[in-house]
Design a protein around this motif. Structure first.
Motif, PDB file in Angstrom:
ATOM      1  N   GLU A   1      46.525  75.365  73.418  1.00 19.92           N
ATOM      2  CA  GLU A   1      46.938  76.525  74.189  1.00 19.92           C
ATOM      3  C   GLU A   1      47.972  76.057  75.210  1.00 19.92           C
ATOM      4  OE1 GLU A   1      44.472  79.285  77.099  1.00 19.92           O
ATOM      5  OE2 GLU A   1      43.452  78.939  75.191  1.00 19.92           O
ATOM      6  N   SER A   2      49.002  76.858  75.475  1.00 20.16           N
ATOM      7  CA  SER A   2      50.037  76.475  76.432  1.00 20.16           C
ATOM      8  C   SER A   2      49.822  77.165  77.770  1.00 20.16           C
ATOM      9  CB  SER A   2      51.417  76.847  75.900  1.00 20.16           C
ATOM     10  OG  SER A   2      51.724  76.061  74.779  1.00 20.16           O
ATOM     11  N   THR A   3      50.138  76.434  78.832  1.00 19.24           N
ATOM     12  CA  THR A   3      50.082  76.958  80.192  1.00 19.24           C
ATOM     13  C   THR A   3      51.411  76.685  80.863  1.00 19.24           C
ATOM     14  OG1 THR A   3      47.724  76.478  80.361  1.00 19.24           O
ATOM     15  CG2 THR A   3      48.919  76.758  82.424  1.00 19.24           C
ATOM     16  N   LYS A   4      51.962  77.683  81.524  1.00 20.27           N
ATOM     17  CA  LYS A   4      53.220  77.503  82.248  1.00 20.27           C
ATOM     18  C   LYS A   4      52.935  77.103  83.687  1.00 20.27           C
ATOM     19  CE  LYS A   4      55.695  80.548  79.243  1.00 20.27           C
ATOM     20  NZ  LYS A   4      56.017  81.898  78.932  1.00 20.27           N
ATOM     21  N   VAL A   5      53.665  76.109  84.162  1.00 15.92           N
ATOM     22  CA  VAL A   5      53.588  75.683  85.559  1.00 15.92           C
ATOM     23  C   VAL A   5      54.666  76.464  86.294  1.00 15.92           C
ATOM     24  CG1 VAL A   5      53.767  73.761  87.156  1.00 15.92           C
ATOM     25  CG2 VAL A   5      52.819  73.387  84.869  1.00 15.92           C
ATOM     26  N   LEU A   6      54.273  77.199  87.336  1.00 12.52           N
ATOM     27  CA  LEU A   6      55.196  78.071  88.060  1.00 12.52           C
ATOM     28  C   LEU A   6      55.500  77.534  89.448  1.00 12.52           C
ATOM     29  CD1 LEU A   6      53.525  81.510  87.217  1.00 12.52           C
ATOM     30  CD2 LEU A   6      55.297  80.305  85.932  1.00 12.52           C
ATOM     31  N   ALA A   7      56.682  77.866  89.941  1.00 13.64           N
ATOM     32  CA  ALA A   7      57.060  77.528  91.313  1.00 13.64           C
ATOM     33  C   ALA A   7      56.333  78.473  92.258  1.00 13.64           C
ATOM     34  CB  ALA A   7      58.568  77.663  91.494  1.00 13.64           C
ATOM     35  N   ALA A   8      55.651  77.921  93.243  1.00 16.42           N
ATOM     36  CA  ALA A   8      54.926  78.746  94.214  1.00 16.42           C
ATOM     37  C   ALA A   8      55.868  79.332  95.264  1.00 16.42           C
ATOM     38  CB  ALA A   8      53.849  77.911  94.889  1.00 16.42           C
ATOM     39  N   ILE A   9      56.972  78.626  95.513  1.00 21.87           N
ATOM     40  CA  ILE A   9      57.929  79.035  96.545  1.00 21.87           C
ATOM     41  C   ILE A   9      59.349  78.798  96.038  1.00 21.87           C
ATOM     42  CG2 ILE A   9      56.394  78.601  98.519  1.00 21.87           C
ATOM     43  CD1 ILE A   9      57.711  75.848  98.780  1.00 21.87           C
ATOM     44  N   PRO A  10      60.337  79.460  96.637  1.00 18.76           N
ATOM     45  CA  PRO A  10      61.726  79.200  96.256  1.00 18.76           C
ATOM     46  C   PRO A  10      62.233  77.935  96.946  1.00 18.76           C
ATOM     47  CG  PRO A  10      61.651  80.909  97.922  1.00 18.76           C
ATOM     48  CD  PRO A  10      60.222  80.559  97.598  1.00 18.76           C
ATOM     49  N   GLY A  11      63.142  77.227  96.296  1.00 15.18           N
ATOM     50  CA  GLY A  11      63.727  76.033  96.885  1.00 15.18           C
ATOM     51  C   GLY A  11      64.361  75.161  95.822  1.00 15.18           C
TER      52      GLY A  11
ATOM     53  N   PHE B   1      59.014  69.079 101.865  1.00 15.05           N
ATOM     54  CA  PHE B   1      58.741  68.951 100.436  1.00 15.05           C
ATOM     55  C   PHE B   1      57.312  69.382 100.117  1.00 15.05           C
ATOM     56  CE2 PHE B   1      62.272  66.240 101.330  1.00 15.05           C
ATOM     57  CZ  PHE B   1      63.084  66.366 100.216  1.00 15.05           C
ATOM     58  N   TYR B   2      57.181  70.216  99.092  1.00 17.64           N
ATOM     59  CA  TYR B   2      55.886  70.731  98.644  1.00 17.64           C
ATOM     60  C   TYR B   2      55.624  70.212  97.239  1.00 17.64           C
ATOM     61  CZ  TYR B   2      56.588  73.885 102.549  1.00 17.64           C
ATOM     62  OH  TYR B   2      56.804  74.390 103.802  1.00 17.64           O
ATOM     63  N   GLU B   3      54.456  69.610  97.029  1.00 17.15           N
ATOM     64  CA  GLU B   3      54.097  69.082  95.722  1.00 17.15           C
ATOM     65  C   GLU B   3      53.691  70.204  94.772  1.00 17.15           C
ATOM     66  OE1 GLU B   3      50.944  66.372  96.710  1.00 17.15           O
ATOM     67  OE2 GLU B   3      52.353  64.747  97.151  1.00 17.15           O
ATOM     68  N   ILE B   4      54.183  70.111  93.549  1.00 15.57           N
ATOM     69  CA  ILE B   4      53.766  71.019  92.487  1.00 15.57           C
ATOM     70  C   ILE B   4      52.787  70.223  91.632  1.00 15.57           C
ATOM     71  CG2 ILE B   4      54.488  72.424  90.517  1.00 15.57           C
ATOM     72  CD1 ILE B   4      55.579  73.320  93.293  1.00 15.57           C
ATOM     73  N   LYS B   5      51.526  70.661  91.602  1.00 13.92           N
ATOM     74  CA  LYS B   5      50.474  69.922  90.906  1.00 13.92           C
ATOM     75  C   LYS B   5      49.968  70.698  89.700  1.00 13.92           C
ATOM     76  CE  LYS B   5      48.910  67.494  95.009  1.00 13.92           C
ATOM     77  NZ  LYS B   5      47.765  67.159  95.860  1.00 13.92           N
ATOM     78  N   ALA B   6      49.525  69.946  88.707  1.00 14.51           N
ATOM     79  CA  ALA B   6      48.942  70.543  87.509  1.00 14.51           C
ATOM     80  C   ALA B   6      47.589  71.154  87.855  1.00 14.51           C
ATOM     81  CB  ALA B   6      48.779  69.496  86.425  1.00 14.51           C
ATOM     82  N   GLU B   7      47.384  72.371  87.425  1.00 16.85           N
ATOM     83  CA  GLU B   7      46.105  73.040  87.639  1.00 16.85           C
ATOM     84  C   GLU B   7      45.183  72.883  86.438  1.00 16.85           C
ATOM     85  OE1 GLU B   7      46.780  77.055  88.900  1.00 16.85           O
ATOM     86  OE2 GLU B   7      48.009  76.416  90.596  1.00 16.85           O
ATOM     87  N   LYS B   8      45.743  72.389  85.321  1.00 13.41           N
ATOM     88  CA  LYS B   8      44.962  72.153  84.111  1.00 13.41           C
ATOM     89  C   LYS B   8      45.403  70.834  83.501  1.00 13.41           C
ATOM     90  CE  LYS B   8      44.103  76.954  83.089  1.00 13.41           C
ATOM     91  NZ  LYS B   8      44.075  77.990  82.077  1.00 13.41           N
ATOM     92  N   ALA B   9      44.525  70.220  82.739  1.00 14.18           N
ATOM     93  CA  ALA B   9      44.856  68.981  82.033  1.00 14.18           C
ATOM     94  C   ALA B   9      45.509  69.315  80.697  1.00 14.18           C
ATOM     95  CB  ALA B   9      43.592  68.164  81.818  1.00 14.18           C
TER      96      ALA B   9
ATOM     97  N   LEU C   1      52.625  73.068  79.846  1.00 14.46           N
ATOM     98  CA  LEU C   1      51.567  72.118  79.481  1.00 14.46           C
ATOM     99  C   LEU C   1      50.845  72.646  78.266  1.00 14.46           C
ATOM    100  CD1 LEU C   1      49.841  71.390  82.918  1.00 14.46           C
ATOM    101  CD2 LEU C   1      51.485  69.966  81.715  1.00 14.46           C
ATOM    102  N   THR C   2      50.571  71.768  77.322  1.00 13.28           N
ATOM    103  CA  THR C   2      49.778  72.140  76.163  1.00 13.28           C
ATOM    104  C   THR C   2      48.376  71.598  76.379  1.00 13.28           C
ATOM    105  OG1 THR C   2      51.706  72.029  74.732  1.00 13.28           O
ATOM    106  CG2 THR C   2      49.563  71.968  73.660  1.00 13.28           C
ATOM    107  N   GLU C   3      47.434  72.498  76.422  1.00 10.30           N
ATOM    108  CA  GLU C   3      46.025  72.115  76.610  1.00 10.30           C
ATOM    109  C   GLU C   3      45.432  71.793  75.253  1.00 10.30           C
ATOM    110  OE1 GLU C   3      43.878  74.998  79.070  1.00 10.30           O
ATOM    111  OE2 GLU C   3      45.846  75.871  79.423  1.00 10.30           O
ATOM    112  N   GLN C   4      44.718  70.706  75.191  1.00 12.10           N
ATOM    113  CA  GLN C   4      44.063  70.316  73.946  1.00 12.10           C
ATOM    114  C   GLN C   4      42.626  70.826  73.979  1.00 12.10           C
ATOM    115  OE1 GLN C   4      45.906  68.942  71.557  1.00 12.10           O
ATOM    116  NE2 GLN C   4      47.629  68.913  72.957  1.00 12.10           N
ATOM    117  N   SER C   5      42.314  71.791  73.144  1.00 15.94           N
ATOM    118  CA  SER C   5      40.947  72.301  73.076  1.00 15.94           C
ATOM    119  C   SER C   5      40.343  71.901  71.740  1.00 15.94           C
ATOM    120  CB  SER C   5      40.915  73.818  73.263  1.00 15.94           C
ATOM    121  OG  SER C   5      41.711  74.435  72.269  1.00 15.94           O
ATOM    122  N   GLU C   6      39.042  71.743  71.738  1.00 16.12           N
ATOM    123  CA  GLU C   6      38.367  71.283  70.519  1.00 16.12           C
ATOM    124  C   GLU C   6      37.610  72.394  69.861  1.00 16.12           C
ATOM    125  OE1 GLU C   6      36.135  67.754  71.441  1.00 16.12           O
ATOM    126  OE2 GLU C   6      37.693  67.109  72.801  1.00 16.12           O
TER     127      GLU C   6
END
Length: 84
Positions: free
Chosen positions: A3-13, A48-56, A79-84
Motif C-alpha cells: 500500500e502506498s502512503t504520501k508524505v505531505l508538507a505540513a507547512i509552506p517553505g 528548520f522543521y523536520e519531516i518525519k515518516a509516520e509509517k514504516a 512510501l510503500t508499506e509492506q503488508s503481509e
C-alpha cells in the motif's frame, strides 16, 4: 500486497533532502524507512522543521526536488508499506 502512503508538507517553505549542504541526503529512493525517520526538512524564515515518516515502509520516490519551494499539503514523497 503493498500500500502506498504520501508524505505531505505540513507547512509552506523550502524543502531540503539534506541536513546541510556538506552532508548526504537523509534517504534515497529504495531505502527502508522506519516510523520517525527524517525524510527531509522544510525551512521557514531560517527555522528548520523536520519531516518525519509516520509509517514504516520503503521510500518509493520523491515527488519534490531538493531545494524547492513547497506549499502546505504538497506531496513530498511516496512510501510503500509492506503488508503481509
Amino acid at each position: 500486497m503493498s500500500e502506498s502512503t504520501k508524505v505531505l508538507a505540513a507547512i509552506p517553505g523550502m524543502f531540503y533532502r539534506k541536513p546541510s549542504p556538506e552532508e548526504d541526503v537523509y534517504l534515497n529512493e529504495g531505502d527502508k524507512v522506519e516510523v520517525g525517520d527524517i525524510i527531509g526538512l522544510i525551512e521557514v524564515m531560517k527555522t528548520f522543521y523536520e519531516i518525519k515518516a509516520e509509517k514504516a515502509g520503503i521510500l518509493e520516490s520523491f515527488l519534490t526536488e531538493h531545494e524547492t519551494m513547497v506549499d502546505a499539503g504538497q506531496e513530498l514523497a511516496i512510501l510503500t508499506e509492506q503488508s503481509e
